[in-house]
Motif scaffolding. Structure first.
Motif, PDB file in Angstrom:
ATOM      1  N   THR A  40      -6.360  -2.906  -7.015  1.00  0.00           N
ATOM      2  CA  THR A  40      -6.473  -1.700  -6.214  1.00  0.00           C
ATOM      3  C   THR A  40      -5.118  -1.394  -5.589  1.00  0.00           C
ATOM      4  O   THR A  40      -4.402  -2.304  -5.179  1.00  0.00           O
ATOM      5  N   ALA A  41      -4.775  -0.136  -5.507  1.00  0.00           N
ATOM      6  CA  ALA A  41      -3.530   0.242  -4.836  1.00  0.00           C
ATOM      7  C   ALA A  41      -3.592  -0.201  -3.372  1.00  0.00           C
ATOM      8  O   ALA A  41      -4.634  -0.096  -2.724  1.00  0.00           O
ATOM      9  N   VAL A  42      -2.483  -0.713  -2.881  1.00  0.00           N
ATOM     10  CA  VAL A  42      -2.406  -1.139  -1.483  1.00  0.00           C
ATOM     11  C   VAL A  42      -2.246   0.101  -0.613  1.00  0.00           C
ATOM     12  O   VAL A  42      -1.470   0.996  -0.920  1.00  0.00           O
ATOM     13  N   SER A  43      -2.972   0.133   0.493  1.00  0.00           N
ATOM     14  CA  SER A  43      -2.799   1.215   1.460  1.00  0.00           C
ATOM     15  C   SER A  43      -2.522   0.593   2.823  1.00  0.00           C
ATOM     16  O   SER A  43      -3.075  -0.458   3.159  1.00  0.00           O
ATOM     17  N   VAL A  44      -1.624   1.214   3.577  1.00  0.00           N
ATOM     18  CA  VAL A  44      -1.263   0.732   4.915  1.00  0.00           C
ATOM     19  C   VAL A  44      -1.322   1.913   5.872  1.00  0.00           C
ATOM     20  O   VAL A  44      -0.788   2.987   5.575  1.00  0.00           O
ATOM     21  N   ILE A  45      -1.984   1.716   7.000  1.00  0.00           N
ATOM     22  CA  ILE A  45      -2.002   2.759   8.028  1.00  0.00           C
ATOM     23  C   ILE A  45      -1.528   2.163   9.351  1.00  0.00           C
ATOM     24  O   ILE A  45      -1.721   0.977   9.620  1.00  0.00           O
TER      25      ILE A  45
ATOM     26  N   VAL B  73      -4.021  -3.011   6.549  1.00  0.00           N
ATOM     27  CA  VAL B  73      -3.815  -2.977   5.106  1.00  0.00           C
ATOM     28  C   VAL B  73      -5.189  -2.969   4.443  1.00  0.00           C
ATOM     29  O   VAL B  73      -6.089  -3.694   4.866  1.00  0.00           O
ATOM     30  N   THR B  74      -5.334  -2.165   3.407  1.00  0.00           N
ATOM     31  CA  THR B  74      -6.522  -2.199   2.556  1.00  0.00           C
ATOM     32  C   THR B  74      -6.050  -2.476   1.138  1.00  0.00           C
ATOM     33  O   THR B  74      -5.172  -1.770   0.624  1.00  0.00           O
ATOM     34  N   ALA B  75      -6.619  -3.518   0.514  1.00  0.00           N
ATOM     35  CA  ALA B  75      -6.210  -3.945  -0.831  1.00  0.00           C
ATOM     36  C   ALA B  75      -7.358  -4.737  -1.448  1.00  0.00           C
ATOM     37  O   ALA B  75      -8.471  -4.707  -0.932  1.00  0.00           O
TER      38      ALA B  75
ATOM     39  N   SER C 289      -9.263  -6.367   3.747  1.00  0.00           N
ATOM     40  CA  SER C 289      -8.575  -5.832   4.927  1.00  0.00           C
ATOM     41  C   SER C 289      -7.647  -6.880   5.543  1.00  0.00           C
ATOM     42  O   SER C 289      -7.931  -8.073   5.505  1.00  0.00           O
TER      43      SER C 289
END
Length: 164
Positions: free
Chosen positions: A39-44, A90-92, A134
């Motif tokens: 899955t693409a890593v997302s960071v907020i 982070v969501t991955a 997470s």
């Protein structure tokens, strides 16, 4: 003439055997391949890094914020307000090790720009997402105050990079 016939016959037999033997030395095999799609890593950013109010002297120096939000600096500096460390989510992929890195930033305002650098985080030596994919962590770093820094409000950016 008999000798010549034997040589020619032997040569023809040798040539036929050599060409047929090279075919019998080849073989086929089926290769295997695998792939793991992640899955693409997302960071907020959940919370903006805020050094609070810093009263400085004319000499300049480095103000350090820990990943828990505590600030300190050179003798003669005083701190007030509500400093806070940066906070990120982070969501991955679940239960997967990641790396966290930073690119230096800059705070700009009414005076000379101030560098942001030497970032730290509290995600541990081997950051890993939890079972749901997470990871939440805090960020601290240094703000480099210039000699005779003008008073006023400063803001800026830095980059947080998370990779598998």
């Amino acid at each position: 003439m008999k000798v010549l016939n034997k040589v020619i016959t032997f040569g023809a037999v040798s040539l036929a055997f050599a060409s047929s033997s090279s075919v019998s030395l080849s073989a086929d095999v089926t290769g295997n391949a695998t792939a793991q799609i992640q899955t693409a890593v997302s960071v907020i950013e959940n919370t903006t890094m805020n050094f609070g109010n810093t009263a400085v002297d004319a000499s300049g120096g480095t103000v350090t914020m820990t990943s828990s939000g505590a600030v300190s600096g050179p003798a003669g500096y005083s701190f007030s307000g509500s400093p806070t460390a940066g906070a990120f989510t982070v969501t991955a992929d679940a239960s997967t090790a990641v790396t966290i890195s930073f690119t230096d930033g800059t705070l700009t305002g009414p005076g000379t720009a101030m560098a942001l650098n030497n970032f730290t985080h509290n995600a541990g030596g081997t950051p890993t997402t939890d079972g749901s994919g997470s990871l939440v962590f805090n960020v601290g770093g240094d703000m480099v105050v210039n000699a005779t820094q003008a008073s006023g409000a400063y803001s800026g950016t830095y980059t947080v990079t998370v990779n598998y």
